[in-house]
Design a protein around this motif. Structure first.
Motif, short mmCIF file in Angstrom:
data_model
loop_
_atom_site.label_atom_id
_atom_site.label_comp_id
_atom_site.label_asym_id
_atom_site.label_seq_id
_atom_site.Cartn_x
_atom_site.Cartn_y
_atom_site.Cartn_z
N TYR A 1 0.86 -1.19 0.00
CA TYR A 1 0.00 0.00 0.00
C TYR A 1 0.89 1.24 0.00
CZ TYR A 1 -3.69 -3.05 1.90
OH TYR A 1 -4.61 -4.05 2.11
N SER A 2 0.53 2.22 -0.82
CA SER A 2 1.26 3.48 -0.86
C SER A 2 0.25 4.62 -0.82
CB SER A 2 2.08 3.58 -2.15
OG SER A 2 2.83 2.41 -2.36
N PRO A 3 0.17 5.37 0.26
CA PRO A 3 0.86 5.22 1.55
C PRO A 3 0.22 4.11 2.38
CG PRO A 3 -0.67 7.07 1.63
CD PRO A 3 -0.69 6.56 0.22
N PRO A 4 0.75 3.85 3.59
CA PRO A 4 0.20 2.77 4.43
C PRO A 4 -1.29 2.91 4.66
CG PRO A 4 2.29 3.51 5.32
CD PRO A 4 1.94 4.47 4.21
N GLU A 5 -1.95 1.74 4.80
CA GLU A 5 -3.39 1.66 4.99
C GLU A 5 -3.76 1.20 6.39
OE1 GLU A 5 -7.63 0.73 4.11
OE2 GLU A 5 -6.19 2.20 3.41
N HIS A 6 -2.95 0.31 6.99
CA HIS A 6 -3.29 -0.30 8.27
C HIS A 6 -2.33 0.17 9.36
CE1 HIS A 6 -6.04 -2.96 6.16
NE2 HIS A 6 -5.09 -3.19 5.30
N PRO A 7 -2.77 0.18 10.61
CA PRO A 7 -1.85 0.53 11.70
C PRO A 7 -0.64 -0.39 11.71
CG PRO A 7 -4.11 0.48 12.51
CD PRO A 7 -4.13 -0.08 11.11
#
Length: 132
Positions: free
Chosen positions: A110-116
């Motif tokens: 994912y770009s940017p992050p999706e999950h904690p």
């Protein structure tokens, strides 16, 4: 914050050895790596990421990728299997359905992050509970 620690690993082993629905392997400022295992007949769940591009690579199994349009009416349907990859642009509705009789093993960027950072969803139900 400080610089992120780089991640180096055998992505195939990480992916094939994962038995959770989703585990976050690495979270950087701009990119996140997750591994997923989807049970036969199950799916990721139709979703749209606004502001996130997503790259998926299938390491083992077979799947149907539904892209664009909406639940029940995708604009594009593609059968995929080992070594296939999919790039899902931001804002595109998508789902991945395991069409085989073995767990579907994939990794996703994912770009940017999706999950904690540090997220582990052992099952799809765990993932849905965390997201709602």
């Amino acid at each position: 914050g400080g610089l992120m620690e780089p991640w180096v690993g055998n992505i195939e082993q990480e992916t094939l050895g994962n038995d959770t629905f989703r585990t976050v392997v690495f979270t950087g400022e701009h990119t996140q790596l997750t591994v997923m295992s989807i049970e036969p007949g199950d799916d990721i769940g139709g979703e749209v990421h606004d502001g996130h591009d997503q790259f998926i690579r299938i390491e083992s199994g077979s799947a149907r990728v539904e892209l664009g349009g909406s639940e029940g009416a995708p604009a594009m349907v593609q059968e995929v299997r080992d070594d296939w990859a999919v790039i899902i642009p931001s804002g595109t509705w998508h789902n991945v359905v395991n069409t085989g009789d073995e767990p579907l093993k994939l990794y996703s960027l994912y770009s940017p992050p999706e999950h904690p950072d540090g997220t582990v969803h052992r099952t799809k139900a765990d993932a849905e509970a965390a997201e709602h």
